[in-house]
Write a protein that holds these residues in place. Structure first.
Motif, PDB file in Angstrom:
ATOM      1  N   ALA A  68       6.853   1.423   8.137  1.00 45.20           N
ATOM      2  CA  ALA A  68       6.451   1.539   7.522  1.00 45.20           C
ATOM      3  C   ALA A  68       4.732   0.946   7.413  1.00 45.20           C
ATOM      4  O   ALA A  68       3.574   0.628   6.985  1.00 45.20           O
ATOM      5  N   THR A  72       1.447   3.499   6.031  1.00 43.83           N
ATOM      6  CA  THR A  72       0.826   3.692   4.506  1.00 43.83           C
ATOM      7  C   THR A  72      -0.226   2.045   4.834  1.00 43.83           C
ATOM      8  O   THR A  72      -0.056   1.576   5.775  1.00 43.83           O
ATOM      9  N   TYR A  74      -2.270  -1.468   3.796  1.00 47.67           N
ATOM     10  CA  TYR A  74      -2.808  -2.284   2.822  1.00 47.67           C
ATOM     11  C   TYR A  74      -3.728  -2.557   3.330  1.00 47.67           C
ATOM     12  O   TYR A  74      -3.957  -2.878   4.507  1.00 47.67           O
ATOM     13  N   ALA A  79       0.600  -7.738   2.110  1.00 47.32           N
ATOM     14  CA  ALA A  79       1.309  -6.848   1.277  1.00 47.32           C
ATOM     15  C   ALA A  79       1.747  -5.638   1.870  1.00 47.32           C
ATOM     16  O   ALA A  79       3.578  -5.309   1.492  1.00 47.32           O
ATOM     17  N   LEU A  80       1.510  -5.533   3.189  1.00 46.41           N
ATOM     18  CA  LEU A  80       3.068  -4.842   4.362  1.00 46.41           C
ATOM     19  C   LEU A  80       3.706  -5.702   4.811  1.00 46.41           C
ATOM     20  O   LEU A  80       4.786  -5.198   4.700  1.00 46.41           O
ATOM     21  N   GLN A  82       5.911  -7.545   2.696  1.00 49.17           N
ATOM     22  CA  GLN A  82       6.149  -7.763   1.386  1.00 49.17           C
ATOM     23  C   GLN A  82       7.144  -5.884   1.717  1.00 49.17           C
ATOM     24  O   GLN A  82       8.156  -5.825   0.834  1.00 49.17           O
ATOM     25  N   HIS A  83       6.670  -4.952   2.034  1.00 50.07           N
ATOM     26  CA  HIS A  83       6.859  -3.300   1.828  1.00 50.07           C
ATOM     27  C   HIS A  83       7.885  -3.066   2.552  1.00 50.07           C
ATOM     28  O   HIS A  83       8.736  -2.457   3.323  1.00 50.07           O
ATOM     29  N   ASP A  86      10.761  -4.815   1.187  1.00 48.71           N
ATOM     30  CA  ASP A  86      11.429  -4.260   0.096  1.00 48.71           C
ATOM     31  C   ASP A  86      12.210  -2.892   1.127  1.00 48.71           C
ATOM     32  O   ASP A  86      13.494  -2.516   0.918  1.00 48.71           O
ATOM     33  N   ARG A  87      11.657  -2.178   2.120  1.00 50.74           N
ATOM     34  CA  ARG A  87      11.865  -0.827   2.725  1.00 50.74           C
ATOM     35  C   ARG A  87      13.580  -1.507   3.429  1.00 50.74           C
ATOM     36  O   ARG A  87      14.043  -0.521   3.993  1.00 50.74           O
TER      37      ARG A  87
END
Length: 125
Positions: A68, A72, A74, A79-80, A82-83, A86-87
């Motif tokens: 993660a 990706t 950000y 945002a990182l 939250q990512h 979520d994962r």
């Protein structure tokens, strides 16, 4: 609804290299990120059985956070964070809540010492 567990799996001071940030230099050169993660999970069964099947593997959590963070980009570490949350919820059903702290020890802001960080706490929806 039952109370959320106070048991937790902790991974602390994980270090990754990524390209997150608003500044052009951050996207071009990248920087180190330090991540602390707490996962709320009932550990009673694992404590009694001594079986990895009754918990979530630290190695699997590490691999997910590494991917993660490194796969990706950000602008915001919010945002990182939250990512990652979520994962984690998508991948590990036993986890009831997550707290993630992301630190940028080398943020391109003139500071004598210290670091910049965010912390997110989320419960499973």
């Amino acid at each position: 609804m039952p109370a959320k567990t106070s048991d937790r799996i902790l991974l602390t001071d994980l270090a990754f290299y990524g390209y997150h940030g608003v500044m052009l230099e951050e996207n071009k050169l990248g920087q180190r990120f330090r991540i602390d993660l707490e996962c709320g999970i009932d550990l009673v069964a694992a404590g009694k059985s001594d079986a990895v099947e009754d918990t979530v593997s630290y190695a699997d959590i590490y691999d997910l956070v590494k991917g993660a963070t490194e796969d990706t980009r950000y602008k915001l570490i919010e945002a990182l964070g939250q990512h990652i949350v979520d994962r984690m919820f998508e991948s590990f059903a036993p986890i009831e809540w997550i707290k993630v702290r992301i630190r940028k020890p080398e943020a391109p802001i003139p500071a004598v010492s210290g670091e910049f960080a965010i912390e997110i706490y989320r419960e499973r929806p």
